[in-house]
Design a protein around this motif. Structure first.
Motif: not given
Length: 486
Positions: A210-220
């Motif tokens: 559940d800590r993946r939000e910064p990763i998805l932000r960078l992916r975008k």
């Protein structure tokens, strides 16, 4: 060093003969295992050699400069002796770091645009064994990235999926595979050899799903500028990757104490309000209806009386109907009122509840005299309990609680309550989903991944909880159109 004979002591130091130790392991190992051992043996002294080469190439300041550049949060620039980040920093220093031209103190001759490992290969290629050349070249090409753990073979390896380009990689890994679980996220650098994949760098902790939000932000951000996303593209984004690593890993390694709240969302502060009253009976008559889960008659069954048969002591559980934060709740426990002679005490767990009770006393018992409020922080209370043995009353309460929770009807009630909560969760705006409900979030790829991470972490936290089973979470997946396989 000559090869040991079959009957010689094993060079590993076990005290056994070579034929009964490492030779036996070699003869019974698979080709992959033999290949893994050869690579690991070749890497045994690599770190020391690269550090010596780094001092020769850059000068003695390179290690400190590299660490300061590695530390995205400036407060960590003074390297502690026992930093857990070393297993990420060293590979980053060898394969990614370049001195900053404007502020560096390294030798001018070393400012040639090559990383330490690239320069090492250029200067020493003909003097090192081919297997090490292959490994170093693989590491020079490999970016740091974030990976979903797809499956685990404990003690042997893991299959991971790059969150940025979707590539699945089967990694031979002995130690990390012992603690990783499917659904974990790992920050790593993977050396891809011709027939073997190895972790060259690995974060000091697995990242919860559940800590993946910064990763998805960078992916975008990466996808907006680069399509398709390749390993070479990811290498160009290494400082951004490093920033995401620090953002995620620091709260895991150094978590802040939780901000404890009661069921109304108030900060948790234990308070005991003390009053002088004129009559226990008068106080009971004024406050008895604050208990909405039992009748006056039920309360009086536990009352204490004096020799004349008059009420002298009684406890009242203070409730209110419903709960603003938990719609399925029929009532909320607000506090516990104790009447003993001409003294009344109420225990509450927030300032707001203390103020509410004082207003009730002013309205219902205006003649009562407020004496004081005793306040104790939750931290102090927990610390105090750790330093002393539980009282007889606390042991009895714990035993009664365990017995209560073991009753089938209680477990059934808890399961029903959890099912209601989960049903409401589907349509609840959640901060981790940027204020969207799970039903709204799953309409996008990023939102779907965030929801999947929340569900998996919810399932993990619930394991072993009374009344919890995997059925409600699986029901949520089905309701949201999500597959368990990721």
């Amino acid at each position: 060093m000559s090869k040991p004979g079959r009957n010689d002591p094993c060079p590993c130091g076990s005290g056994k003969k070579y034929k009964h130790c490492c030779l036996l392991a070699l003869e019974t190992s698979s080709p992959e295992e033999l290949r893994w051992r050869r690579v690991r043996r070749a890497l045994e002294s690599l770190v020391a050699k690269l550090l010596r080469f780094g001092e020769e190439r850059y000068g003695s300041s390179f290690f400190v400069e590299g660490w300061e550049d590695f530390c995205v949060p400036e407060e960590y620039e003074d390297m502690p002796q026992d930093t857990p980040h070393m297993q990420v920093f060293m590979p980053w220093l060898f394969f990614h770091w370049l001195p900053e031209e404007e502020i560096t103190a390294v030798k001018t001759t070393a400012r040639d645009g090559l990383t330490l490992a690239q320069a090492y290969l250029r200067d020493r290629r003909n003097r090192i064994e081919p297997i090490l050349v292959e490994y170093l070249e693989a590491c020079c090409a490999a970016p740091f990235s974030f990976y979903d753990v797809v499956s685990v073979r404990p003690g042997q390896g893991v299959v991971v999926r790059d969150i940025f380009d979707g590539t699945e990689i089967d990694v031979s890994e002995r130690s990390g595979s012992q603690f990783l679980r499917p659904g974990d996220i790992c920050f790593a650098k993977i050396a891809r050899l011709s027939d073997l994949n190895l972790f060259e760098a690995f974060a000091p902790a697995a990242i919860p799903p559940d800590r993946r939000e910064p990763i998805l932000r960078l992916r975008k951000r990466i996808e907006r500028r680069n399509k398709p996303v390749t390993q070479a593209i990811l290498y160009e984004w290494q400082y951004d990757m490093l920033a995401a690593y620090w953002e995620i890993i620091e709260p895991i390694l150094n978590p802040r104490p939780p901000e404890l709240q009661n069921t109304d969302g108030d900060p948790l502060v234990m308070q005991t309000l003390v009053y002088d009253i004129e009559s226990p009976q008068e106080a009971f008559d004024a406050l008895a209806d604050l208990c909405i889960v039992g009748s006056r008659e039920d309360l009086l069954k536990e009352a204490q009386r004096n020799a004349k048969g008059e009420l002298s002591g009684i406890c009242i559980d203070w409730h209110k109907p419903g709960n603003a934060h938990h719609k399925s709740w029929t009532n909320t426990i607000m506090g516990k009122i104790e009447i003993e002679g001409r003294r009344l005490k109420v225990e509450v767990n927030s300032e707001n509840r203390a103020l509410t009770f004082r207003k009730l006393m002013d309205e219902r018992l205006p003649k009562a005299r407020y004496r004081t409020t005793l306040t104790q922080s939750v931290e102090a209370m927990l610390a105090e309990r750790k330093t002393r043995a539980p009282t007889a009353a606390e042991r009895k309460a714990e035993e009664e609680h365990k017995a209560l929770m073991a009753r089938p009807e209680v477990q059934a009630a808890l399961a029903e309550q959890m099912n209601k909560y989960y049903e409401q969760w589907l349509n609840t705006a959640i901060p981790a989903l940027h204020g969207k409900t799970p039903r709204q979030a799953v309409k996008s790829r990023d939102g779907r991944e965030l929801v999947e991470g929340l569900l998996l972490q919810m399932e993990r936290h619930g394991a072993g909880t009374p009344g919890f089973s995997s059925v409600p979470v699986e029901h949520l997946r089905q309701a949201l159109g999500l597959s368990r396989d990721r």
